[in-house]
Design a protein around this motif. Structure first.
Motif, PDB file in Angstrom:
ATOM      1  N   THR A 195       0.831  -1.195   0.195  1.00  0.00           N
ATOM      2  CA  THR A 195       0.192  -0.141  -0.133  1.00  0.00           C
ATOM      3  C   THR A 195       0.855   1.244   0.001  1.00  0.00           C
ATOM      4  O   THR A 195       1.860   1.348   0.527  1.00  0.00           O
ATOM      5  N   GLY A 196       0.075   2.446  -0.537  1.00  0.00           N
ATOM      6  CA  GLY A 196       0.907   3.640  -0.358  1.00  0.00           C
ATOM      7  C   GLY A 196       1.202   4.179   1.028  1.00  0.00           C
ATOM      8  O   GLY A 196       0.465   3.623   1.871  1.00  0.00           O
ATOM      9  N   ALA A 197       2.068   4.992   1.077  1.00  0.00           N
ATOM     10  CA  ALA A 197       2.293   5.716   2.085  1.00  0.00           C
ATOM     11  C   ALA A 197       0.999   6.492   2.845  1.00  0.00           C
ATOM     12  O   ALA A 197       0.730   6.571   4.086  1.00  0.00           O
ATOM     13  N   LEU A 198       0.290   7.276   1.855  1.00  0.00           N
ATOM     14  CA  LEU A 198      -0.878   7.971   2.222  1.00  0.00           C
ATOM     15  C   LEU A 198      -1.871   6.989   2.869  1.00  0.00           C
ATOM     16  O   LEU A 198      -2.654   7.089   3.996  1.00  0.00           O
ATOM     17  N   HIS A 199      -2.090   5.877   2.244  1.00  0.00           N
ATOM     18  CA  HIS A 199      -3.269   4.679   2.757  1.00  0.00           C
ATOM     19  C   HIS A 199      -2.429   4.324   4.303  1.00  0.00           C
ATOM     20  O   HIS A 199      -3.578   4.098   4.879  1.00  0.00           O
ATOM     21  N   ARG A 200      -1.427   4.112   4.039  1.00  0.00           N
ATOM     22  CA  ARG A 200      -0.770   3.575   5.420  1.00  0.00           C
ATOM     23  C   ARG A 200      -1.108   4.488   6.616  1.00  0.00           C
ATOM     24  O   ARG A 200      -1.339   4.218   7.840  1.00  0.00           O
ATOM     25  N   TRP A 201      -0.905   5.572   6.286  1.00  0.00           N
ATOM     26  CA  TRP A 201      -1.000   6.936   7.308  1.00  0.00           C
ATOM     27  C   TRP A 201      -2.584   6.821   7.789  1.00  0.00           C
ATOM     28  O   TRP A 201      -2.917   7.017   9.020  1.00  0.00           O
ATOM     29  N   ALA A 202      -3.296   6.721   6.837  1.00  0.00           N
ATOM     30  CA  ALA A 202      -4.758   7.078   6.968  1.00  0.00           C
ATOM     31  C   ALA A 202      -5.332   5.812   7.795  1.00  0.00           C
ATOM     32  O   ALA A 202      -6.063   6.043   8.678  1.00  0.00           O
ATOM     33  N   GLN A 203      -4.694   4.641   7.581  1.00  0.00           N
ATOM     34  CA  GLN A 203      -5.100   3.605   8.245  1.00  0.00           C
ATOM     35  C   GLN A 203      -4.634   3.460   9.826  1.00  0.00           C
ATOM     36  O   GLN A 203      -5.527   3.168  10.766  1.00  0.00           O
ATOM     37  N   ALA A 204      -3.319   3.947  10.028  1.00  0.00           N
ATOM     38  CA  ALA A 204      -2.826   3.968  11.341  1.00  0.00           C
ATOM     39  C   ALA A 204      -3.440   5.079  11.925  1.00  0.00           C
ATOM     40  O   ALA A 204      -3.914   4.943  13.199  1.00  0.00           O
ATOM     41  N   ALA A 205      -3.698   6.109  11.308  1.00  0.00           N
ATOM     42  CA  ALA A 205      -4.773   7.456  12.191  1.00  0.00           C
ATOM     43  C   ALA A 205      -6.253   6.886  12.463  1.00  0.00           C
ATOM     44  O   ALA A 205      -6.601   7.292  13.501  1.00  0.00           O
ATOM     45  N   ARG A 206      -6.740   6.242  11.504  1.00  0.00           N
ATOM     46  CA  ARG A 206      -8.148   5.889  12.028  1.00  0.00           C
ATOM     47  C   ARG A 206      -8.146   4.767  12.870  1.00  0.00           C
ATOM     48  O   ARG A 206      -9.031   5.017  14.010  1.00  0.00           O
ATOM     49  N   GLU A 207      -7.199   4.088  13.096  1.00  0.00           N
ATOM     50  CA  GLU A 207      -6.858   3.098  14.158  1.00  0.00           C
ATOM     51  C   GLU A 207      -6.791   3.732  15.637  1.00  0.00           C
ATOM     52  O   GLU A 207      -7.208   3.397  16.652  1.00  0.00           O
ATOM     53  N   ARG A 208      -5.738   4.802  15.415  1.00  0.00           N
ATOM     54  CA  ARG A 208      -5.361   5.514  16.774  1.00  0.00           C
ATOM     55  C   ARG A 208      -6.654   6.404  17.068  1.00  0.00           C
ATOM     56  O   ARG A 208      -6.957   6.505  18.341  1.00  0.00           O
ATOM     57  N   GLY A 431      -6.388  14.226  19.984  1.00  0.00           N
ATOM     58  CA  GLY A 431      -5.688  12.864  20.304  1.00  0.00           C
ATOM     59  C   GLY A 431      -4.625  12.238  19.750  1.00  0.00           C
ATOM     60  O   GLY A 431      -4.079  11.418  20.252  1.00  0.00           O
ATOM     61  N   LEU A 432      -4.513  12.728  18.367  1.00  0.00           N
ATOM     62  CA  LEU A 432      -3.341  12.357  17.610  1.00  0.00           C
ATOM     63  C   LEU A 432      -2.144  12.899  18.041  1.00  0.00           C
ATOM     64  O   LEU A 432      -1.060  12.292  17.937  1.00  0.00           O
ATOM     65  N   ILE A 433      -2.291  14.061  18.964  1.00  0.00           N
ATOM     66  CA  ILE A 433      -1.114  14.792  19.650  1.00  0.00           C
ATOM     67  C   ILE A 433      -0.728  14.040  20.980  1.00  0.00           C
ATOM     68  O   ILE A 433       0.373  13.338  21.042  1.00  0.00           O
ATOM     69  N   HIS A 434      -1.701  13.744  21.977  1.00  0.00           N
ATOM     70  CA  HIS A 434      -1.769  12.942  22.924  1.00  0.00           C
ATOM     71  C   HIS A 434      -3.245  12.869  23.577  1.00  0.00           C
ATOM     72  O   HIS A 434      -3.895  13.718  23.407  1.00  0.00           O
ATOM     73  N   PRO A 435      -3.285  11.548  23.947  1.00  0.00           N
ATOM     74  CA  PRO A 435      -4.784  10.994  24.357  1.00  0.00           C
ATOM     75  C   PRO A 435      -5.443  11.978  25.392  1.00  0.00           C
ATOM     76  O   PRO A 435      -6.588  12.097  25.472  1.00  0.00           O
ATOM     77  N   LEU A 436      -4.548  12.434  26.343  1.00  0.00           N
ATOM     78  CA  LEU A 436      -4.865  13.395  27.435  1.00  0.00           C
ATOM     79  C   LEU A 436      -5.550  14.627  26.857  1.00  0.00           C
ATOM     80  O   LEU A 436      -6.499  15.064  27.511  1.00  0.00           O
ATOM     81  N   LEU A 437      -4.865  15.295  26.007  1.00  0.00           N
ATOM     82  CA  LEU A 437      -5.720  16.408  25.484  1.00  0.00           C
ATOM     83  C   LEU A 437      -6.926  16.297  24.821  1.00  0.00           C
ATOM     84  O   LEU A 437      -7.868  17.192  24.907  1.00  0.00           O
ATOM     85  N   ALA A 438      -7.313  15.046  24.445  1.00  0.00           N
ATOM     86  CA  ALA A 438      -8.516  14.853  23.728  1.00  0.00           C
ATOM     87  C   ALA A 438      -9.593  14.684  24.946  1.00  0.00           C
ATOM     88  O   ALA A 438     -11.034  14.942  24.352  1.00  0.00           O
ATOM     89  N   ALA A 439      -9.232  14.426  25.890  1.00  0.00           N
ATOM     90  CA  ALA A 439     -10.541  14.111  26.925  1.00  0.00           C
ATOM     91  C   ALA A 439     -11.548  15.005  27.154  1.00  0.00           C
ATOM     92  O   ALA A 439     -12.909  14.773  27.056  1.00  0.00           O
ATOM     93  N   PRO A 440     -11.243  16.345  27.345  1.00  0.00           N
ATOM     94  CA  PRO A 440     -12.548  17.179  27.551  1.00  0.00           C
ATOM     95  C   PRO A 440     -13.434  17.286  26.317  1.00  0.00           C
ATOM     96  O   PRO A 440     -14.670  17.310  26.611  1.00  0.00           O
ATOM     97  N   ALA A 441     -12.792  17.331  25.231  1.00  0.00           N
ATOM     98  CA  ALA A 441     -13.571  17.674  24.089  1.00  0.00           C
ATOM     99  C   ALA A 441     -14.483  16.281  23.709  1.00  0.00           C
ATOM    100  O   ALA A 441     -15.863  16.466  23.430  1.00  0.00           O
ATOM    101  N   LEU A 442     -13.773  15.272  23.726  1.00  0.00           N
ATOM    102  CA  LEU A 442     -14.567  13.806  23.628  1.00  0.00           C
ATOM    103  C   LEU A 442     -15.502  13.796  24.504  1.00  0.00           C
ATOM    104  O   LEU A 442     -16.744  13.105  24.224  1.00  0.00           O
ATOM    105  N   ARG A 443     -15.405  13.973  25.924  1.00  0.00           N
ATOM    106  CA  ARG A 443     -16.504  13.632  27.052  1.00  0.00           C
ATOM    107  C   ARG A 443     -17.560  14.664  26.658  1.00  0.00           C
ATOM    108  O   ARG A 443     -18.791  14.116  26.807  1.00  0.00           O
ATOM    109  N   LEU A 444     -17.257  15.798  26.271  1.00  0.00           N
ATOM    110  CA  LEU A 444     -18.427  16.820  26.066  1.00  0.00           C
ATOM    111  C   LEU A 444     -19.172  16.390  24.706  1.00  0.00           C
ATOM    112  O   LEU A 444     -20.367  16.209  24.787  1.00  0.00           O
TER     113      LEU A 444
END
Length: 798
Positions: A195-208, A431-444
């Protein structure tokens, strides 16, 4: 917009007529010459020539790859192979797990033993396999981007009939897939795929992103946010899917233009507030648009929105004012030129119609609602009503029900999603930067999902949700959209329509219009035409494509018509091959009366449709086997014969073979077949005319001939059972027709040894064999080529 419509019309026409690419290419060259002559004279190009060029370009773009068909895998059709490739997508189909694999290497097998080294290939392949219930769940499917090893037999996807199954061949060919494999065992994982680099990035980003969301929210709410932001519906509970579908808001769970606007709009607003130059801000948004499009799976709706948004911001960077219609038309042309089969994708159709409805109907509806409602309510309600008016008939034709509470549900969902999607996308980005940063927005955002699911589940219980009224026909859809367009552009079209009507009433244009309609009628008759009888001095046999069964129409020298079997009929499923195939074929061939009808077996696949034929066509006599334990299909045939006054003659071992000789040198016989597994009380039929003989053996032993001095048949019909016949063919058999369908799509039909030519109704459609009784020469015509591009036709080439 007119050029985009003409290009799409060309794709549709090519899909219907299946032309050789040389036909649209020749027309395109003529249109190009017309445009060039106009330019040479210093005149603007004729609008008609430009539209015709766009139409022919669309036909050429769609016809060329489908006429070429499969690539290197063509040499391995009907042969056992091992294929290694990368998974492009996987899901659960009607028959179980399925996936599309980009084949990379193929190895020929002898059973399960490798015979030769791998040969490199590069083309898509459709794969199905049987899996236990626990392993057939979506979570157990091969992930896109993984390399798999598949063992099976590549075949051309079988043809199907309305009501009997999906037209898998046409559906796959529109996506550029021409072969399918029913894997012998579950495909083996062979590591990461190519697979291409763009596809691998998208797949890894979706999983994360999925992992980050599930860390702070329950699995159900995390799946709902993934559906709202990325269009990933896996894991959404069935009760929520049901509520979204019945209230007409299921579209918010698919990434589309609304998602592109809600995700990238805040970025453009923030850049403008920070004082970024207009050109720099516009150019900075374009990469974000395509990053999101790839992250959301690159489906047709999000790609259309991505192209349109790119054009919008590109015009903004140059200081130009964008036009919605032009952006929509350009996006449509770009996508259809890249993938013409996208025209038939329901998601693309809904996305295009919804956008067109908002552009065309939104302003007049908003102006009318503004007289009675606040602008904050009138504007979103107008968008909802405009999109609904454009897509609701298409949804009704596809699913057969209408949701009368859809405007109310869409208004509420639109208001909630306006805040929910940007908030969830912002949290996922953090969340892509750090999971703790995503907590407030995602909980809301998780808390806000309750404002969607609760009201929608309540609205889904109302009687007005999902009212089944049945799908409208194509004529009703055309009238609806014509009336909608006439209402929208009534002031613009009024005078031109009146002037055009006056011109059409003159003799010249009227004759030209009549000639155009006549030409369209001739094209419709030639394009998807079935093979047909051509002469009454020949022995002709047409083996009809009736799905999982058999039906044969014989035309004897002198014009006598004989029907042997009539295909399956399942009234509870709305399937009747006698009504949908046999009767229509007889009428098309001008057969008003059958001199003889024969039922070779009491099984559903042969006897099911005969009752309908007896009810609609006069039949001189009916021959049937002596059945000891008659099933329902045979009883229906017997009862209808009694009602229609058709004399019935039983063929049994005790009575011996039945013979009929309508004229000297032409004779027909039916005799009890040697008992075959699963086919008790069957018959074999043979007809002779001069030096030719045709034998209809079905599932019985084809080498078993009638008692007495009868010729060895040149044409033999057997039934597809997924394995080779138990006995050899009769000596001298030159053409073998394999009727019916293999038990599993992609598993292949029997390969009959010893025949110089073999045709399968599940692959070739209706097959007609014409023979000269004097010389014994044979000619064969099929409804479809065995593989795309075979047969040297100009129409119906694939």
């Amino acid at each position: 917009m007119a050029l985009a419509a003409a290009f799409a019309a060309g794709i549709w026409a090519a899909d219907w007529l299946r032309p050789h690419p040389l036909l649209p290419l020749a027309g395109l060259a003529a249109a190009a010459c017309t445009v060039a002559l106009s330019a040479r004279r210093g005149q603007p190009p004729p609008a008609g020539a430009l539209l015709m060029a766009a139409l022919l370009a669309g036909a050429l773009r769609h016809a060329t790859p489908r006429w070429v068909g499969p690539g290197a895998l063509r040499a391995y059709v009907d042969r056992p192979v091992e294929v290694v490739g990368t998974v492009l997508n996987a899901g659960i189909g009607r028959s179980g797990p399925e996936m599309v694999v980009r084949a990379e290497a193929v190895r020929l097998l002898d059973g399960t033993v490798r015979r030769a080294g791998p040969v490199p290939v590069r083309e898509p392949l459709h794969v199905t396999w049987r899996a236990p219930a626990a392993r057939g769940a979506p979570g157990s499917l091969p992930a896109p981007g993984r390399r798999v090893r598949v063992r099976g037999v590549p075949v051309v996807p079988p043809l199907t009939l309305p009501g009997i199954g999906e037209d898998l061949r046409r559906e796959l060919a529109r996506r550029g897939i021409f072969l399918t494999v029913a894997a012998w065992v579950t495909p083996e994982d062979a590591g990461p795929g190519a697979t291409g680099a763009l596809h691998r990035w998208a797949q890894a980003a979706r999983e994360r992103l999925r992992a980050v969301t599930e860390r702070w929210l329950s699995a159900e709410r995390a799946a709902l946010l993934a559906g709202l932001v990325l269009g990933d519906r896996e894991g959404i509970p069935d009760r929520w899917r049901h509520a979204f579908r019945l209230t007409g808001v299921y579209h918010v769970l698919a990434a589309s233009g609304g998602n592109v606007a809600l995700v990238t709009g805040p970025l453009a607003w923030a850049l403008s507030r920070l004082g970024a130059p207009r050109r720099a801000a516009a150019l900075a948004v374009v990469p974000a648009i395509w990053a999101y499009s790839v992250l959301a799976g690159s489906g047709p709706p999000v790609l259309r929105a991505g192209v349109a948004a790119t054009l919008h911001y590109a015009g903004q960077a140059q200081g130009r004012r964008s036009d919605g219609y032009s952006s929509l038309a350009a996006a449509t042309l770009v996508l259809l030129a890249a993938a013409p089969g996208m025209l038939f994708d329901l998601g693309f159709q809904l996305s295009f119609l919804a956008t067109l409805g908002i552009l065309a109907l939104g302003p007049p509806i908003a102006s009318r609602l503004g007289r009675y409602l606040f602008p904050a309510v009138a504007a979103p309600l107008a968008v909802t009503l405009a999109a609904g008016a454009a897509v609701e008939p298409l949804l009704l034709s596809r699913f057969g029900y209408v949701t009368l509470i859809s405007p109310l549900a869409n208004l509420w969902v639109g208001l909630v999603v306006l805040a929910l999607v940007p908030l969830a996308a912002f949290g996922m980005g953090l969340g892509l930067i750090h999971p703790l940063l995503a907590a407030p927005a995602l909980r809301l955002a998780g808390g806000l999902t309750g404002l969607l699911t609760g009201p929608l589940e309540g609205l889904a219980e109302l009687p007005l949700a999902g009212a089944p009224i049945g799908p409208p026909g194509p004529a009703a859809l055309a009238l609806y959209y014509a009336a909608l367009a006439a209402w929208r552009w009534r002031t613009v079209l009024g005078d031109p329509v009146r002037r055009a009507a006056g011109r059409l009433l003159r003799p010249g244009p009227a004759l030209a219009g009549f000639a155009l309609l006549a030409g369209a009628g001739v094209a419709s008759a030639i394009g998807p035409a079935l093979p047909s009888f051509t002469s009454r001095e020949r022995l002709e046999a047409c083996f009809l494509h009736v799905g999982p069964g058999a039906a044969t129409v014989l035309r004897l020298p002198g014009g006598e018509a004989v029907l042997v079997d009539a295909g399956p009929a399942r009234p509870n499923a709305g399937v009747d091959a006698g009504r949908d195939v046999v009767v229509l074929f007889l009428r098309r061939q001008g057969v008003r009366r059958l001199d003889l009808a024969v039922v070779t077996s009491a099984r559903q696949g042969e006897a099911g449709g005969m009752a309908t034929v007896l009810a609609t066509h006069p039949v001189a006599e009916l021959w049937t086997p002596q059945v000891n334990d008659p099933p329902r299909a045979w009883l229906d045939v017997r009862d209808m014969a009694r009602v229609a006054g058709v004399p019935v003659r039983l063929v049994s071992e005790a009575g011996g073979p039945q013979r009929w000789e309508p004229r000297p040198g032409v004779r027909l016989a039916a005799w009890p077949a040697p008992e075959a597994p699963g086919v008790p009380d069957g018959l074999l039929v043979q007809v002779e005319a001069g030096a030719l003989a045709v034998r209809i053996a079905g599932a019985a032993a084809a080498a078993s001939g009638p008692p007495g001095a009868w010729r060895s048949p040149a044409v033999v019909q057997v039934t597809a059972k997924g394995e080779s016949p138990a006995s050899a063919l009769p000596a001298g058999a030159r053409v073998v027709i394999v009727a019916g369908q293999a038990p599993t799509a992609g598993s292949g039909s029997p390969r009959v040894p010893g025949a110089s030519a073999q045709y399968r109704t599940e692959r070739h459609g209706t097959v007609c064999v014409r023979g000269d009784p004097a010389s014994g020469a044979l000619s064969v015509r099929t409804q479809f080529p065995g593989l795309p591009g075979e047969g040297g036709r100009l129409l119906g080439t694939w």
